[in-house]
Design an enzyme around this catalytic site. Structure first.
Site, PDB file in Angstrom:
ATOM      1  N   LYS A 115       0.830  -1.218   0.000  1.00  0.00           N
ATOM      2  CA  LYS A 115       0.000   0.000   0.000  1.00  0.00           C
ATOM      3  C   LYS A 115       0.856   1.256   0.000  1.00  0.00           C
ATOM      4  O   LYS A 115       0.478   2.252  -0.613  1.00  0.00           O
ATOM      5  CB  LYS A 115      -0.946   0.014   1.209  1.00  0.00           C
ATOM      6  CG  LYS A 115      -2.167  -0.879   1.003  1.00  0.00           C
ATOM      7  CD  LYS A 115      -3.301  -0.476   1.907  1.00  0.00           C
ATOM      8  CE  LYS A 115      -4.505  -1.371   1.672  1.00  0.00           C
ATOM      9  NZ  LYS A 115      -5.550  -1.213   2.648  1.00  0.00           N
ATOM     10  N   LYS A 197      -3.532 -11.266  -7.207  1.00  0.00           N
ATOM     11  CA  LYS A 197      -4.813 -11.353  -6.472  1.00  0.00           C
ATOM     12  C   LYS A 197      -5.897 -10.488  -7.135  1.00  0.00           C
ATOM     13  O   LYS A 197      -5.606  -9.396  -7.603  1.00  0.00           O
ATOM     14  CB  LYS A 197      -4.555 -10.863  -5.032  1.00  0.00           C
ATOM     15  CG  LYS A 197      -5.723 -11.009  -4.092  1.00  0.00           C
ATOM     16  CD  LYS A 197      -5.425 -10.414  -2.726  1.00  0.00           C
ATOM     17  CE  LYS A 197      -5.677  -8.930  -2.684  1.00  0.00           C
ATOM     18  NZ  LYS A 197      -5.769  -8.339  -1.345  1.00  0.00           N
ATOM     19  N   LYS A 200      -9.958  -4.937  -5.446  1.00  0.00           N
ATOM     20  CA  LYS A 200     -10.869  -3.844  -5.783  1.00  0.00           C
ATOM     21  C   LYS A 200     -10.136  -2.639  -6.358  1.00  0.00           C
ATOM     22  O   LYS A 200     -10.734  -1.788  -6.969  1.00  0.00           O
ATOM     23  CB  LYS A 200     -11.748  -3.454  -4.584  1.00  0.00           C
ATOM     24  CG  LYS A 200     -11.099  -3.510  -3.234  1.00  0.00           C
ATOM     25  CD  LYS A 200     -12.158  -3.473  -2.116  1.00  0.00           C
ATOM     26  CE  LYS A 200     -11.528  -3.830  -0.783  1.00  0.00           C
ATOM     27  NZ  LYS A 200     -12.427  -4.106   0.281  1.00  0.00           N
TER      28      LYS A 200
END
Ligand code: TYM
Length: 334
Positions: A115, A197, A200
């Protein structure tokens, strides 16, 4: 234990659109486990602001997520479905646990590394201590089990370490939780890059199935899913695209991998992809219909929010008081 039942805690972030990965990796297992355990399912909005959010949008998404929990089949009379921000104990316990977690441990978290590279302009302290808040979520309810997808296992491991560390100093304060990972569906991969993966935050719209995608879109995305030239519907690492589609199919249709492989033996990829798409539609369509119905019932959803926040606060405060006493805070004078 609450009323003789073991406790389950889990949560989801209301950031971005939820994907099929969120449903198959987590929500579906929540439904299976909800009779057996005393369950707490949170919309973890405190976690969401570690990344910059548009306030009105966050509020809307959080409410949609809470409604979705109910639409997916979680009974709000039996399961405690609530907003994390309505229970101050999360932040309070999180502060205390910050003082029992090492920088070195947080530095190792892969989600933080990932992130912070994606949000290089906003590497805030909250993003760094995010796993401590997650540990606080779980330990606040003395959870025995935490159903999550594989990507959250590292955070669960840290939660266990912090709980054990705290217990070794102060005695048996926290239940040390176990993760619950489904046999299939624990890591749903991107339909376009099946070694990554399904997420979203993926910019390619064809990479993810969104929970609110209509049936035509779902089928179209599956038709475009990346596969290979092996011409074999086999479950093996060398064929990540097909393996992922088999995972999705098995989780949606409650079949074993062996059953699915037998079913599609000798069949073409086109036919297989269509069957996978249809199995997903048959799972998502009823949830979408129920979501549309519930979204119109403001009073009902408001009632759930109010009642469950009270229940969550009651149990959270029990743990919090115990912890505050252990670390040496003075008792409140009432
Ligand atoms: P979040 O919001 O990213 O995801 C919610 C749940 O969905 C699972 N998941 C997946 N499972 C399979 N395949 C995928 N592609 C996939 N993508 C997501 C996640 O593993 C998760 O179970 N930090 C958590 C939220 C959280 C939490 C908690 C969870 C906060 N406090 C306490 C459990 C207990 C998160 O960001 O999940």
């Amino acid at each position: 234990m609450i009323d003789g039942k073991k406790v389950l805690f889990s949560g989801m972030q209301a950031t971005g659109n939820l994907t099929l990965g969120n449903y198959l990796g987590a929500l579906k297992n929540w439904l299976t486990l909800s009779d057996e355990y005393e369950c707490f399912y949170s919309v973890v909005d405190l976690h969401s602001i570690t990344v910059r959010q548009e306030p009105a949008e966050l509020r809307k998404r959080a409410r949609n997520l809470l409604t979705l929990y109910v639409a997916a089949g979680l009974d709000p009379k039996k399961n405690c479905i609530y907003y994390q921000s309505h229970v101050p104990g999360h932040a309070q316990l999180s502060w205390i646990l910050n003082c029992y977690t090492y920088m070195g441990e947080l530095n190792r978290m892969t989600q933080f590394k990932d992130k912070s590279s994606r949000h290089a302009d906003n590497i805030n302290a909250g993003l760094f201590t995010y796993p401590v808040l997650m540990a606080a979520d779980i330990l606040l309810f003395q959870a025995d089990v935490v159903p999550v997808g594989k990507d959250q296992l590292q955070h669960l491991e840290l939660t266990r370490d912090v709980a054990q560390r705290f217990n070794s100093i102060y005695g048996d304060v926290f239940t040390v939780p176990e993760p619950y990972i489904g046999k299939t569906g624990a890591k749903i991969m991107s339909l376009q890059e099946p070694t990554k993966k399904m997420s979203k935050s993926d910019e390619n719209p064809n990479a993810s199935i969104l929970l609110m995608d209509d049936p035509d879109t779902i089928i179209r995305k599956f038709k475009r899913a990346v596969t290979d030239s092996e011409a074999c519907i086999c479950y093996r690492e060398e064929q990540p695209g097909i393996k992922n589609l088999l995972d999705i199919y098995c989780t949606c249709s409650n079949k074993t991998v062996e059953e699915a492989v037998r079913e599609f033996e000798g069949k073409g990829y086109g036919e297989f992809k269509l069957a996978v798409g249809e199995s997903v539609v048959s799972v998502l369509k009823p949830i979408q219909d129920e979501f549309a119905r519930l979204s119109k019932d403001k009073t009902y959803i408001d009632e759930i929010i109010k009642e469950n926040a009270q229940k969550a606060n009651y149990f959270a405060n029990k743990t919090l008081r115990k912890v505050q006493k252990k670390v040496g805070f003075p008792e409140q004078i009432r």
